[in-house]
Design a protein around this motif. Sequence first.
Motif, PDB file in Angstrom:
ATOM      1  N   ALA A  54       0.860  -1.178   0.000  1.00 25.95           N
ATOM      2  CA  ALA A  54       0.000   0.000   0.000  1.00 25.95           C
ATOM      3  C   ALA A  54       0.894   1.225   0.000  1.00 25.95           C
ATOM      4  CB  ALA A  54      -0.909  -0.002   1.225  1.00 25.95           C
ATOM      5  N   GLU A  55       0.844   2.002  -1.056  1.00 24.78           N
ATOM      6  CA  GLU A  55       1.766   3.123  -1.235  1.00 24.78           C
ATOM      7  C   GLU A  55       1.279   4.327  -0.417  1.00 24.78           C
ATOM      8  OE1 GLU A  55       4.478   2.883  -2.954  1.00 24.78           O
ATOM      9  OE2 GLU A  55       4.247   1.280  -4.412  1.00 24.78           O
ATOM     10  N   VAL A  56       1.481   4.244   0.895  1.00 21.80           N
ATOM     11  CA  VAL A  56       0.898   5.256   1.779  1.00 21.80           C
ATOM     12  C   VAL A  56       1.642   6.581   1.714  1.00 21.80           C
ATOM     13  CG1 VAL A  56      -0.037   3.505   3.328  1.00 21.80           C
ATOM     14  CG2 VAL A  56       2.245   4.440   3.768  1.00 21.80           C
ATOM     15  N   ASP A  57       2.827   6.629   1.126  1.00 21.74           N
ATOM     16  CA  ASP A  57       3.552   7.884   1.012  1.00 21.74           C
ATOM     17  C   ASP A  57       3.133   8.692  -0.209  1.00 21.74           C
ATOM     18  OD1 ASP A  57       4.903   7.498   3.324  1.00 21.74           O
ATOM     19  OD2 ASP A  57       6.836   7.005   2.408  1.00 21.74           O
ATOM     20  N   ASN A  58       2.357   8.086  -1.094  1.00 21.69           N
ATOM     21  CA  ASN A  58       1.837   8.845  -2.234  1.00 21.69           C
ATOM     22  C   ASN A  58       0.865   9.913  -1.735  1.00 21.69           C
ATOM     23  OD1 ASN A  58       3.272   7.052  -3.773  1.00 21.69           O
ATOM     24  ND2 ASN A  58       1.517   6.265  -4.924  1.00 21.69           N
ATOM     25  N   SER A  59       0.574  10.856  -2.577  1.00 26.44           N
ATOM     26  CA  SER A  59      -0.403  11.889  -2.233  1.00 26.44           C
ATOM     27  C   SER A  59      -1.456  11.959  -3.322  1.00 26.44           C
ATOM     28  CB  SER A  59       0.293  13.249  -2.073  1.00 26.44           C
ATOM     29  OG  SER A  59       0.958  13.616  -3.278  1.00 26.44           O
ATOM     30  N   GLY A  60      -2.520  12.650  -3.009  1.00 29.24           N
ATOM     31  CA  GLY A  60      -3.569  12.841  -3.999  1.00 29.24           C
ATOM     32  C   GLY A  60      -4.330  11.575  -4.319  1.00 29.24           C
ATOM     33  N   ALA A  61      -4.662  11.400  -5.588  1.00 32.94           N
ATOM     34  CA  ALA A  61      -5.553  10.323  -6.022  1.00 32.94           C
ATOM     35  C   ALA A  61      -4.904   8.944  -5.984  1.00 32.94           C
ATOM     36  CB  ALA A  61      -6.061  10.603  -7.438  1.00 32.94           C
ATOM     37  N   LEU A  66      -2.581   0.251  -4.194  1.00 32.71           N
ATOM     38  CA  LEU A  66      -1.996  -1.078  -4.028  1.00 32.71           C
ATOM     39  C   LEU A  66      -1.245  -1.463  -5.294  1.00 32.71           C
ATOM     40  CD1 LEU A  66      -3.772  -1.116  -1.521  1.00 32.71           C
ATOM     41  CD2 LEU A  66      -4.401  -3.475  -2.069  1.00 32.71           C
ATOM     42  N   ARG A  67       0.018  -1.892  -5.085  1.00 30.14           N
ATOM     43  CA  ARG A  67       0.852  -2.335  -6.199  1.00 30.14           C
ATOM     44  C   ARG A  67       1.591  -3.602  -5.808  1.00 30.14           C
ATOM     45  NH1 ARG A  67       5.246   1.694  -7.132  1.00 30.14           N
ATOM     46  NH2 ARG A  67       5.819   0.185  -8.735  1.00 30.14           N
TER      47      ARG A  67
END
Length: 511
Positions: A54-61, A66-67
Amino acid sequence: MKVLLRHMVVLCSALFAVISMSVGVAQAAPRPVPVTAGDKYAIKSVGVGLYVSAEVDNSGATEGMLRARKAGSKNDLGSWERFTLHTDDKGETITLRSEANGNYVTTERGYTGSHRNLLRARGTTVGGWEKLQLVRQPDGYYALRAQKAGTDGMDVYVTAEKQDAGNDAGLLRARASAVGSWEKFELEFLGESNPGGEGSRPQPAAPVSAVDIRVMSWNLCANHNDKCGNFRTEGGELGNQITSQMGSTTEAQQYRAIFLQEICESQASEIETKLELKTGTGWSVRFAPIKYAVDDSSVNAARTCHNAGSAGAWKDRGAYGIGLAIPDSNVWYTSYDLPSPANRTIDGAWVRIEQRTALCAVLPAQALQFCTAHFSAGLSTDDADGTKRKEQAALLQQIVHSYTPAGYRTVYGGDFNAVPPDSASPDTPKDVMASAYQKDKECDEGRDAARPRDGRATKPLEGRSIKIDYLFAPSSATFLSCDVTNPNPTPIVLPPTDHYPVKAHLRIPAL
């Protein structure tokens, strides 16, 4: 017993950052959603060959997207790759919850283009967009089936987009009409890899001194039963109810364990705070979920608490289960899956049945262990003949006696949903707790010479009342007092709970 222990759930301290706090320590602002307890799983894409993060450091949409992107073994995984399984429909569907941010995984049905139906860990409650079906494949892997946008049916499978590049490589998206390798996933159980398991229980202090303590057991009826006043009650009010039963400050400071049944995970931290305010000392509230076996799978999912607020607003109360409140000097705790009835067809209908649990913790400095459980209900659709409750009681006896290192004295209790062996009630079976009475001493035991293995009623029913809540201590212990208190002596439309608290003051001699 190895089969039963194979799925023993270990609840390590990292999982309880929001429900285990100490008095006098500055506390961070509460999280919007709890980081949940329960079985942890990693999800590995068969087509991509990598673990899902789960790419929790991404922002926005794309925050929490999940990758399939993490290489290595399950021993290399962090919180981004750890998920719990939840269900609010008794195992028909599951919802994934990220350990990294505590959010439920949502299928983004409102997105368009290459991110249509993208999976993101961003949900704060469970609705249709958060529900997935586990579909077992002939080779033992699973497919994840979701709702197609604009429909109520679950007819699209989650794909790990192997061909995508850059930051979209391996992203999970519900878009396939059939199952191929890109739609297959392996669920790897992680619970047993956590520290703090059965073998790591610390040795008790030596020499083992005599102790004079108080304990309580109470089924708070605090969520799913709308016939109780505690239906959807928040943790602060539950804490007030608990502390009101503890007596004076001096008496409250003698408590070493409070066994709680039918509570929600999100209530734990506020109960803990109320205990600390009452006693002026630190407390920890440990939690273990009740689960359901998920349809067409070999896994269990934690039952979610009711998510409607008092004004109809959605509210995440986390999982549903049992709690164990103990002084925060405890250093070890774990839960155990109890043998429970299997899902089956009853009177032509498929019935999904709760999988029950037990929870233990130790205070090594005082050589004390505490365990609590909530046994199967004994309804026509849940262990009507008592077979599983007898098995649950037998496993609890093994936990208390066989699994515990020499030198620990164990006090245990809970809602065991069975009447005592000498009960005058017509309820059956009466032998569920027979072994416990043989090996240990119950709080109310011996009150009636004609029926020594009996006690005062703890659950009022229409037309009668029965004892199904217990407190047991070692046979060498002395109960200085045993109280069964009606928490609502003045009748009202809805009493707070349909159980009475059982409270004991006891002395356990030195070994």
